[in-house]
Design an enzyme around this catalytic site. Structure first.
Site, PDB file in Angstrom:
ATOM      1  N   LYS A  48       0.842  -1.204   0.000  1.00 21.99           N
ATOM      2  CA  LYS A  48       0.000   0.000   0.000  1.00 21.99           C
ATOM      3  C   LYS A  48       0.876   1.253   0.000  1.00 21.99           C
ATOM      4  O   LYS A  48       0.578   2.236  -0.673  1.00 21.99           O
ATOM      5  CB  LYS A  48      -0.925  -0.016   1.226  1.00 21.99           C
ATOM      6  CG  LYS A  48      -1.990  -1.106   1.147  1.00 21.99           C
ATOM      7  CD  LYS A  48      -2.702  -1.303   2.482  1.00 21.99           C
ATOM      8  CE  LYS A  48      -3.648  -2.502   2.413  1.00 21.99           C
ATOM      9  NZ  LYS A  48      -4.232  -2.823   3.731  1.00 21.99           N
ATOM     10  N   GLN A  92      -4.256  -1.595  10.063  1.00 20.56           N
ATOM     11  CA  GLN A  92      -4.118  -2.894   9.385  1.00 20.56           C
ATOM     12  C   GLN A  92      -4.687  -4.019  10.257  1.00 20.56           C
ATOM     13  O   GLN A  92      -4.344  -4.137  11.429  1.00 20.56           O
ATOM     14  CB  GLN A  92      -2.634  -3.144   9.053  1.00 20.56           C
ATOM     15  CG  GLN A  92      -2.380  -4.402   8.261  1.00 20.56           C
ATOM     16  CD  GLN A  92      -3.004  -4.376   6.862  1.00 20.56           C
ATOM     17  OE1 GLN A  92      -2.960  -3.373   6.160  1.00 20.56           O
ATOM     18  NE2 GLN A  92      -3.613  -5.482   6.465  1.00 20.56           N
ATOM     19  N   ASP A 115     -10.810   2.909   4.348  1.00 21.44           N
ATOM     20  CA  ASP A 115     -11.064   1.472   4.193  1.00 21.44           C
ATOM     21  C   ASP A 115     -12.565   1.204   4.031  1.00 21.44           C
ATOM     22  O   ASP A 115     -12.946   0.128   3.562  1.00 21.44           O
ATOM     23  CB  ASP A 115     -10.605   0.756   5.477  1.00 21.44           C
ATOM     24  CG  ASP A 115      -9.413  -0.139   5.256  1.00 21.44           C
ATOM     25  OD1 ASP A 115      -9.134  -0.464   4.086  1.00 21.44           O
ATOM     26  OD2 ASP A 115      -8.771  -0.524   6.248  1.00 21.44           O
TER      27      ASP A 115
END
Ligand code: NDP
Length: 290
Positions: A48, A92, A115
């Site tokens: 990412k 994460q 997200d």
């Protein structure tokens, strides 16, 4: 059979994102919060970060030790929520077991939840309100279908998997009452009776299960589009681990009219959509502060 090339589509999307921000003096910024030393999570954050760097999004990585207390993590999130230079916050997953991941997801400001996991953003998706964030994998799947001009409206989409990050938001997205969506969606899971006969009805079959090669040729309608979200690492002695999907590619390619490979299918799209969401957050916030 059309091979749906997620890597190519993701590269085109990333190039278009560069265009979107090139005339801005400030740059979008995302923070990745990584708790513990899980190698898989470290690899995802690296990928990412690489994507961010490539398109000119500033990325910060906050690495915290495994034993970090929940309250300490919440404190960091609150600080990033208030930091006007940060457009996106990504914690994460998975988190260590002593941390309540629901609490953590809820703590991220919905406006920075790139997200798309926060209940506010999931709720906005459900009611078709467009000022939230759609979670990256469902959005990536939609973009692939659109790019390859695969009809969605009126089609029967069968999704295997009902997680809050893939199956459920994907169903909520494709069923929207919008001309390019309007799908008829069935969600299946581990308690579904006669899974095979339901899968066989799918004009579009989407597998988000996490079981290598689970979807076999005899579960796929002739001419269907098959999207494989699954990622499993298969270790064999004396060989590097292999990444495979939920679909038995070699068998299914004989009946499908279009399908994604693993790797190079949905995976790169998820990361591209994360970047798109981060840039949307940046552009929305710029408007607010102008
Ligand atoms: P979850 O484990 O949260 O969900 C898996 C789903 O599959 C559950 O709903 C489960 O049912 C269902 N399932 C499991 N076994 C069966 C079975 N035998 N028959 C029918 N349904 C079954 O996984 P995620 O949604 O988080 O991820 C799914 C896969 O996608 C994983 O491989 C993951 O690594 C991958 N992934 C890939 C991404 C990408 O970018 N390509 C992004 C996110 C995930 P039940 O609810 O009843 O337990």
């Amino acid at each position: 059979m059309i091979l749906i090339d997620g890597r190519k589509v993701a590269a085109e999307i990333r190039a278009s994102l560069v265009e979107k921000i090139k005339n801005h003096k400030q740059k979008p910024a995302i923070v990745f919060i990584l708790v513990g030393e899980d190698p898989g999570s470290q690899a995802y954050v690296r990928m990412k970060k690489k994507a961010a760097l490539e398109i000119g999004v500033i990325s910060h990585v906050l690495e915290l030790p495994h034993e970090t207390e929940e309250e300490a993590l919440l404190e960091k999130i609150r600080a990033y929520n208030e930091d006007e230079t940060i457009d996106g916050i990504l914690v994460q997953q998975p988190l260590p077991k002593h941390i309540d991941s629901e609490k953590i997801v809820n703590a991220v400001l919905p406006e920075k939840d790139v997200d798309g996991f926060h209940p506010t953003n999931l709720g906005k998706l459900l009611i078709g309100q467009e000022d939230g964030f759609i979670s990256c994998t469902p959005l990536g799947v939609l973009r692939l279908l659109e790019y390859y001009k695969i009809p969605i409206a009126g089609q029967h989409v069968v999704i295997v998997g009902r997680s809050n990050i893939v199956g459920k938001p994907l169903a909520a997205l494709l069923v929207q009452k919008k001309p390019h969506l309007n799908a008829t969606v069935t969600i299946c899971h581990s308690r579904t009776k006669d899974l095979k006969s339901i899968c066989l009805q799918g004009d579009i079959l989407i597998a988000a299960i996490g079981r290598a090669g689970f979807i076999k040729k005899d579960m796929v309608k002739k001419g269907a589009t098959v999207i494989d979200v699954g990622i499993s690492r298969i270790a064999s002695p004396n060989e590097p681990p292999q990444i495979v999907g939920d679909v038995d590619f070699e068998g299914v390619k004989e009946v499908a009219s279009a399908m994604t490979p693993v790797p190079r299918g949905v995976g790169p799209m998820t990361i591209a959509m994360l970047m798109e969401n981060t840039i949307s957050s940046f552009l929305r916030r710029q408007k607010t502060y102008d």
